[in-house]
Design a protein around this motif. Structure first.
Motif, PDB file in Angstrom:
ATOM      1  N   CYS A 280       5.305   8.353 -15.057  1.00 45.52           N
ATOM      2  CA  CYS A 280       5.576   6.953 -14.683  1.00 45.52           C
ATOM      3  C   CYS A 280       5.888   6.822 -13.197  1.00 45.52           C
ATOM      4  O   CYS A 280       5.403   5.902 -12.518  1.00 45.52           O
ATOM      5  N   LEU A 281       6.721   7.733 -12.677  1.00 44.77           N
ATOM      6  CA  LEU A 281       7.095   7.688 -11.261  1.00 44.77           C
ATOM      7  C   LEU A 281       5.876   7.805 -10.364  1.00 44.77           C
ATOM      8  O   LEU A 281       5.661   6.973  -9.469  1.00 44.77           O
ATOM      9  N   TRP A 282       5.070   8.839 -10.589  1.00 47.43           N
ATOM     10  CA  TRP A 282       3.944   9.087  -9.696  1.00 47.43           C
ATOM     11  C   TRP A 282       2.830   8.062  -9.893  1.00 47.43           C
ATOM     12  O   TRP A 282       2.117   7.737  -8.942  1.00 47.43           O
ATOM     13  N   THR A 283       2.696   7.542 -11.105  1.00 44.93           N
ATOM     14  CA  THR A 283       1.707   6.485 -11.310  1.00 44.93           C
ATOM     15  C   THR A 283       2.099   5.236 -10.524  1.00 44.93           C
ATOM     16  O   THR A 283       1.270   4.628  -9.828  1.00 44.93           O
ATOM     17  N   ALA A 284       3.371   4.862 -10.627  1.00 41.53           N
ATOM     18  CA  ALA A 284       3.854   3.683  -9.902  1.00 41.53           C
ATOM     19  C   ALA A 284       3.728   3.884  -8.394  1.00 41.53           C
ATOM     20  O   ALA A 284       3.298   2.967  -7.669  1.00 41.53           O
ATOM     21  N   TYR A 285       4.096   5.085  -7.924  1.00 40.76           N
ATOM     22  CA  TYR A 285       4.022   5.329  -6.480  1.00 40.76           C
ATOM     23  C   TYR A 285       2.571   5.300  -5.997  1.00 40.76           C
ATOM     24  O   TYR A 285       2.276   4.714  -4.950  1.00 40.76           O
ATOM     25  N   CYS A 286       1.676   5.931  -6.738  1.00 44.02           N
ATOM     26  CA  CYS A 286       0.274   5.971  -6.318  1.00 44.02           C
ATOM     27  C   CYS A 286      -0.322   4.569  -6.266  1.00 44.02           C
ATOM     28  O   CYS A 286      -1.093   4.246  -5.354  1.00 44.02           O
ATOM     29  N   ILE A 287       0.034   3.730  -7.238  1.00 48.94           N
ATOM     30  CA  ILE A 287      -0.456   2.348  -7.226  1.00 48.94           C
ATOM     31  C   ILE A 287       0.046   1.624  -5.978  1.00 48.94           C
ATOM     32  O   ILE A 287      -0.713   0.933  -5.284  1.00 48.94           O
ATOM     33  N   ALA A 288       1.355   1.787  -5.684  1.00 46.91           N
ATOM     34  CA  ALA A 288       1.923   1.143  -4.492  1.00 46.91           C
ATOM     35  C   ALA A 288       1.309   1.707  -3.217  1.00 46.91           C
ATOM     36  O   ALA A 288       0.982   0.958  -2.279  1.00 46.91           O
ATOM     37  N   ASP A 289       1.131   3.016  -3.179  1.00 47.18           N
ATOM     38  CA  ASP A 289       0.591   3.689  -1.997  1.00 47.18           C
ATOM     39  C   ASP A 289      -0.830   3.222  -1.701  1.00 47.18           C
ATOM     40  O   ASP A 289      -1.160   2.820  -0.573  1.00 47.18           O
ATOM     41  N   VAL A 290      -1.680   3.254  -2.711  1.00 45.52           N
ATOM     42  CA  VAL A 290      -3.066   2.823  -2.525  1.00 45.52           C
ATOM     43  C   VAL A 290      -3.122   1.328  -2.218  1.00 45.52           C
ATOM     44  O   VAL A 290      -3.891   0.879  -1.352  1.00 45.52           O
ATOM     45  N   GLY A 291      -2.283   0.554  -2.920  1.00 46.72           N
ATOM     46  CA  GLY A 291      -2.261  -0.887  -2.675  1.00 46.72           C
ATOM     47  C   GLY A 291      -1.877  -1.232  -1.254  1.00 46.72           C
ATOM     48  O   GLY A 291      -2.508  -2.078  -0.606  1.00 46.72           O
ATOM     49  N   MET A 292      -0.846  -0.568  -0.724  1.00 45.10           N
ATOM     50  CA  MET A 292      -0.414  -0.825   0.649  1.00 45.10           C
ATOM     51  C   MET A 292      -1.433  -0.316   1.661  1.00 45.10           C
ATOM     52  O   MET A 292      -1.558  -0.862   2.760  1.00 45.10           O
ATOM     53  N   THR A 293      -2.170   0.737   1.297  1.00 47.89           N
ATOM     54  CA  THR A 293      -3.247   1.208   2.170  1.00 47.89           C
ATOM     55  C   THR A 293      -4.344   0.163   2.270  1.00 47.89           C
ATOM     56  O   THR A 293      -4.868  -0.117   3.358  1.00 47.89           O
ATOM     57  N   VAL A 294      -4.697  -0.438   1.129  1.00 54.35           N
ATOM     58  CA  VAL A 294      -5.711  -1.501   1.126  1.00 54.35           C
ATOM     59  C   VAL A 294      -5.236  -2.685   1.970  1.00 54.35           C
ATOM     60  O   VAL A 294      -5.993  -3.243   2.778  1.00 54.35           O
ATOM     61  N   ILE A 295      -3.962  -3.059   1.803  1.00 51.12           N
ATOM     62  CA  ILE A 295      -3.407  -4.163   2.592  1.00 51.12           C
ATOM     63  C   ILE A 295      -3.431  -3.831   4.080  1.00 51.12           C
ATOM     64  O   ILE A 295      -3.763  -4.687   4.915  1.00 51.12           O
TER      65      ILE A 295
END
Length: 365
Positions: A280-295
């Protein structure tokens, strides 16, 4: 508003800044504000390069143009001690604190003085990061620093168009009455001296004005090692400051620490046979990480061919900052420090040793 304030002291502290100081001094020369109202105070932390010679050359060439040009030495070679040299020697109505890595538009001093004379006591504005060379790698590091995910949520980093009051800022202008009331910088805080000083400014009853019309720029670290070292040390001193002035640390400062703690806790739980918290931790972080990279890709005006590496850079920045904070907290707790109790000689000695961080030996500050 009282009397109109006119004279300004332009303070700069530097250590081995021969690469950036000439550009800043050239920006000072280009200022539209009358030079005969500007007192220049340059403080050198016993540099091993030609920083001192650059200061002397500026003084010899321009002394007759300015109200005064003072060159001082900072024997302690730490930022708060350097700023205390400035405070102890400035004579003007307003003090401007400028980083040696800064670049300034020609109306920078003029707009600060106008803001102060509009009734403000402390003011500053957005501080945009820039790079000294337009290479794909440096553009990538700049994207990391420009992102809220990589550099934090401070107003001066993520400039808004609204004038407002904030907790802290960069490249600030201060009325003399503020400096006389708040006093000197705390020389025990090597990396968080701005936060602590502005905390005392607010406690003294003054407001800190963020004015979007006052622009300045800051040279981003030119390599990844230097950027990671900076984040580690910033985190380290956040950990120490928590035991000294916890009120000047915001929840945003502690997010990387919470992330590192979550990694440790979920790893222990995983070793006990429960994998879902870690997933759960790494899934949430990866989503945030990739999302902020796209932004970052969408909002950035610079771009980089190495954009695929940006999520990894974000992760490294967060871990380095969080590990630094964790290390600072653990050492302070282990030494039996309580809030308001001060520091033992052993702890101060430790932080003097760890501040250069042997892990990053040879990396520029």
């Amino acid at each position: 508003m009282g009397n109109i304030l006119r004279t300004v002291s332009f303070g700069v502290i530097a250590y081995n800044e021969h690469r950036y100081l000439p550009d800043l001094l050239n920006d000072l020369i280009q200022q539209t504000y009358p030079k005969d109202l500007i007192e220049v105070i340059l403080v050198d932390g016993e540099s091993s390069d030609d920083t001192w010679q650059i200061m002397q050359s500026f003084q010899s060439q321009h002394l007759n143009e300015y109200k005064d040009i003072k060159i001082l030495k900072n024997g302690k070679r730490i930022q708060p001690a350097g700023w205390n040299e400035v405070i102890n020697n400035y004579t003007a109505d307003v003090l401007l604190r400028i980083d040696a890595h800064a670049r300034l538009p020609e109306d920078f001093i003029k707009k600060n003085i106008e803001c102060i004379n509009s009734g403000e006591y402390v003011c500053g504005g957005p501080r945009e990061n820039i790079i000294d060379e337009n290479t794909p790698w440096k553009r990538l590091l700049l994207m990391a620093e420009q992102s809220m995910f990589g550099a934090g949520a401070a107003s001066y980093r993520n400039g808004t168009e609204k004038r407002k009051y904030v907790k802290s800022l960069f490249h600030g202008a201060y009325r003399r009455s503020v400096i006389e009331t708040v006093g000197l910088f705390d020389e025990e805080l090597i990396r968080t001296e701005d936060n602590e000083y502005h905390y005392r400014v607010r406690k003294a009853g003054y407001k800190i004005c963020y004015n979007p019309k006052i622009h300045s720029f800051y040279q981003t670290r030119s390599n990844l090692k230097g950027m990671l070292r900076q984040k580690y040390l910033n985190g380290l001193w956040v950990g120490k400051t928590l035991f000294y002035y916890p009120g000047c640390i915001s929840v945003f400062h502690l997010v990387p620490f919470a992330f590192v703690m979550a990694i440790l806790v979920t790893t222990v739980i995983y070793m006990l046979g429960f994998s879902w918290p870690r997933i759960c931790l790494w899934t949430a972080y990866c989503i945030a990480d990739v999302g902020m990279t796209v932004i970052a890709c969408i909002t950035s005006k610079i771009g980089s061919t190495n954009i695929i590496v940006l999520p990894i850079i974000f992760l490294l920045l967060h871990i380095c900052y969080g590990v630094g904070t964790t290390f600072g907290i653990v050492v302070c707790l282990a030494s039996g420090i309580i809030e308001g109790g001060g520091y033992s000689e052993e702890v101060n000695s430790f932080f003097e040793i760890v501040a250069p961080c042997p892990i990053w030996k040879g990396v520029a500050a």
